[in-house]
Design a protein around this motif. Structure first.
Motif, mmCIF file in Angstrom:
data_model
loop_
_atom_site.group_PDB
_atom_site.id
_atom_site.type_symbol
_atom_site.label_atom_id
_atom_site.label_comp_id
_atom_site.label_asym_id
_atom_site.label_seq_id
_atom_site.Cartn_x
_atom_site.Cartn_y
_atom_site.Cartn_z
ATOM 1 N N GLY A 54 0.795 -1.220 0.000
ATOM 2 C CA GLY A 54 0.000 0.000 0.000
ATOM 3 C C GLY A 54 0.824 1.263 0.000
ATOM 4 O O GLY A 54 0.428 2.265 -0.586
ATOM 5 N N TYR A 93 -6.399 0.842 -0.491
ATOM 6 C CA TYR A 93 -5.520 -0.025 -1.271
ATOM 7 C C TYR A 93 -5.876 -1.456 -0.918
ATOM 8 O O TYR A 93 -6.135 -1.779 0.244
ATOM 9 C CB TYR A 93 -4.055 0.226 -0.915
ATOM 10 N N SER A 137 -3.399 -5.202 -7.768
ATOM 11 C CA SER A 137 -3.934 -4.359 -6.702
ATOM 12 C C SER A 137 -4.857 -3.280 -7.255
ATOM 13 O O SER A 137 -4.814 -2.946 -8.437
ATOM 14 C CB SER A 137 -2.787 -3.709 -5.933
ATOM 15 N N ARG A 139 -6.627 0.702 -6.166
ATOM 16 C CA ARG A 139 -6.612 1.878 -5.290
ATOM 17 C C ARG A 139 -7.820 2.754 -5.584
ATOM 18 O O ARG A 139 -8.281 2.817 -6.732
ATOM 19 C CB ARG A 139 -5.342 2.701 -5.501
#
Length: 204
Positions: A54, A93, A137, A139
């Protein structure tokens, strides 16, 4: 892990909203998973590299520009808050847990509900979603007219329905933080990464 900068709510409500706000990361992960299911051949990696965290800005982070009623269509920049006030900003995140098709289906179901809720949510000034193909990932960066407006979304039907799914669908390294900002210059995904880095290791 999250920062707690707003003190107007009861401790019980803040505890609930802490878990609920974490569900907003699913919006960005919905983008990630949509890409994984597309014809582009992009796939969520089996295990993210060690540098995927993150507090580290992904080299291949793909993010659309900020969009929403608070963005000037001519310049693409966020309009400043009214004089004497500040925005509430939230950032998330997360990395989806590896699973079967049922898990992906659940992601996309929740993503759709959150997306629909955001489309008509009062007090949402702007939002930005980003995803990293290499890390798998997602965000989010959301700008709210006030802390109360942010928490109204936190307690909305889409978020309440997603609360229990967060631990089921996200790796334990997910991070949620929020702050207040009177100036717009620092309201960026890069700034949110720095703030997350300052929180320390969310897995601890």
């Amino acid at each position: 892990m999250m920062t707690r900068r707003f003190h107007k709510m009861s401790s019980a409500t803040i505890e609930l909203s802490s878990r609920a706000l974490a569900a907003s990361v699913l919006a960005a992960l919905g983008v990630t998973l949509s890409a994984c299911n597309s014809d582009s051949g992009t796939k969520t990696p089996d295990a993210p590299p060690a540098e995927c965290a993150g507090g580290v800005l992904e080299a291949d982070l793909e993010a659309a520009p900020l969009s929403g009623p608070g963005v000037d269509p001519d310049t693409g920049k966020l309009r400043p808050p009214p004089e004497g006030s500040s925005y509430a900003v939230s950032a998330t995140y997360g990395v989806p847990r590896r699973g079967d098709e049922a898990v992906m289906e659940r992601y996309l179901q929740i993503f759709g509900a959150i997306q629909a809720q955001l489309a008509s949510q009062p007090g949402l000034v702007a939002i930005q979603l980003g995803q990293s193909p290499s890390c798998g990932s997602g965000r989010t960066l959301a700008v709210w007219a006030s802390p109360d407006a942010m928490y109204d979304f936190v307690m909305s039907p889409a978020h309440l329905a997603a609360i229990d799914a967060v631990n089921e669908l996200l790796e334990p390294t997910y991070v949620v933080t929020h702050w207040e900002a009177a100036e717009t210059d620092g309201i960026t995904l890069a700034d949110s990464v720095r703030r997350i880095q300052a929180l320390g290791d969310p897995a601890r």
